[in-house]
Design a protein around this motif. Sequence first.
Motif, PDB file in Angstrom:
ATOM      1  N   TRP A 152      -8.024  -4.221  -7.987  1.00 46.36           N
ATOM      2  CA  TRP A 152      -7.592  -2.830  -7.816  1.00 46.36           C
ATOM      3  C   TRP A 152      -6.170  -2.765  -7.266  1.00 46.36           C
ATOM      4  O   TRP A 152      -5.331  -2.015  -7.789  1.00 46.36           O
ATOM      5  N   LEU A 153      -5.890  -3.542  -6.228  1.00 42.89           N
ATOM      6  CA  LEU A 153      -4.560  -3.525  -5.626  1.00 42.89           C
ATOM      7  C   LEU A 153      -3.517  -4.068  -6.592  1.00 42.89           C
ATOM      8  O   LEU A 153      -2.389  -3.555  -6.663  1.00 42.89           O
ATOM      9  N   THR A 180      -7.456   2.822  -2.515  1.00 48.69           N
ATOM     10  CA  THR A 180      -6.505   1.788  -2.101  1.00 48.69           C
ATOM     11  C   THR A 180      -6.619   1.524  -0.606  1.00 48.69           C
ATOM     12  O   THR A 180      -6.543   0.373  -0.158  1.00 48.69           O
ATOM     13  N   SER A 185      -2.776  -1.434  -9.063  1.00 50.83           N
ATOM     14  CA  SER A 185      -2.130  -0.277  -8.439  1.00 50.83           C
ATOM     15  C   SER A 185      -0.623  -0.438  -8.316  1.00 50.83           C
ATOM     16  O   SER A 185       0.110   0.546  -8.184  1.00 50.83           O
ATOM     17  N   SER A 194      -7.758  -2.149   0.850  1.00 47.62           N
ATOM     18  CA  SER A 194      -6.875  -2.846   1.789  1.00 47.62           C
ATOM     19  C   SER A 194      -7.574  -3.109   3.116  1.00 47.62           C
ATOM     20  O   SER A 194      -7.494  -4.210   3.678  1.00 47.62           O
ATOM     21  N   ALA A 249       0.825  -1.209   0.000  1.00 47.64           N
ATOM     22  CA  ALA A 249       0.000   0.000   0.000  1.00 47.64           C
ATOM     23  C   ALA A 249       0.855   1.253   0.000  1.00 47.64           C
ATOM     24  O   ALA A 249       0.526   2.247  -0.663  1.00 47.64           O
TER      25      ALA A 249
END
Length: 470
Positions: free
Chosen positions: A464-465, A276, A468, A280, A256
């Motif tokens: 998404w993570l 994010t 990213s 998380s 992150a």
Amino acid sequence: MRQLVGARAFVMFLQFLSLPILTRLLSIEDFAIVALGMVIPHFANTFSDSGFGKSLIRLQKFDHAEWSTVFWFLAAVGAGLAGIVMLAAPFYANATGVPELFAVMIVLALLPFLQSLSAVYQAWIERDFGYKKIANIMMISGLVSLATAICLALLGFGYWALVIQQILLVAVQFAAYAYVSEFRPKLTFHPKLLHLHFGFGVNTLLFSGIMAIQKQLPIIAFNQLFGTLAVSLWSMSERLSRFPKIGAVGPFSRVAMVAMSRQWRDGAGAADTGQTYLASSRLLAIFLFPCLIVAAFHARPVFAWVLSEPWGDVAPLFGLAVPALLAELVSSIGGKVFMAANRTDLRLRMSIERFILGTILFLLALPFGLEAAIAVRSIFAVIYMPRYWRYMNKCVPLSIMSEAKVLVLPACVGLVAAILGHYIRAPWDFSTLQDCAVVVCLCIIATGVTVLLTYRQIVNDMAWLRNSTK
């Protein structure tokens, strides 16, 4: 990401296997000595990288002279911290009434020095998303240190088995980071190159110092008021709480931090950074909250069977501490938002406020007993979360409602499972092993139900993570 999670899970599994052995080979007093001996070295560790390691990760361009300057600066900081720990050893041992702490702290003084030397090497690896390398290092260091601790315990070394375990863990990690990293410090030092990192570093440093005091304060207070048995039980509760931190929170936090730093783009990516954080936090809540809430209500048979019967008394303390643990897990991800936004000043202000209020309430509760102090600590941690989110929302455009919403379903499933567990266990006279099996099944079922109810959201958050970090 997967490699880090896998490595953390491996280390967690090793500790889970070794802890029952260590608790049977070592005395409760041995654990108390190491817990007390780690207070000052742990505090010194928070200053070991001075926040500079994380600051280096944020840099878009590599300047060899700058990285070398930071390396030598941190080496000097680490040596100074080691010296301070050694000087404090005789006074601390005398103040606590535990003479063994003098020698223990002299050895543990190596920790902040080794941590300081590791910071820049680790920052280099993280900056290049070298999570597979970090994962391998974690597994090797965990295996070596735990195997050594068990061997020393079998040979009758007592609390020194735990002390050497701490030293070896950090020493092996330092040697591996230095070997794997492509960074090699030059013999150069330019003080002006440190200026960019001081604002970020000082705020991060002060924040870490406050968190360390907050974490070590109960150990000192419990030793003075309730004795070493209370310290042993509390330190074991803290040791057990590391499992979710090692297995899940650590990897999420590292990924992150880098992802948010890239998304932030001087504020233009604030919405992505907030997303994010939500993704998380939601994943952590789904996979950790149900199990931990069930454990808060029903952990005694598990601890008694796994650790041995005398350690069953850890269960009520762990149960009372779980709400604070859950708040800490969520806050650990939120802390990366402040760092990505370069608002460490805001996080520092929040931490000072939380520390002062929390400490006052904790000290007021101490005269009412050990359990009362832990319960008040947890209640305050939960009540303070909306205030924490309010500070964080000055960096990212998220509402308190949206942040709280991601935690509600996992928490509710955990509570329902814990209540059902009471009705399932109460009528039966289970053996300790059977009781333990029932509790484990409840944890698995509660987590499984939560996953089924949120499966589509899990897929979206993972996607998404993953995107990213590309």
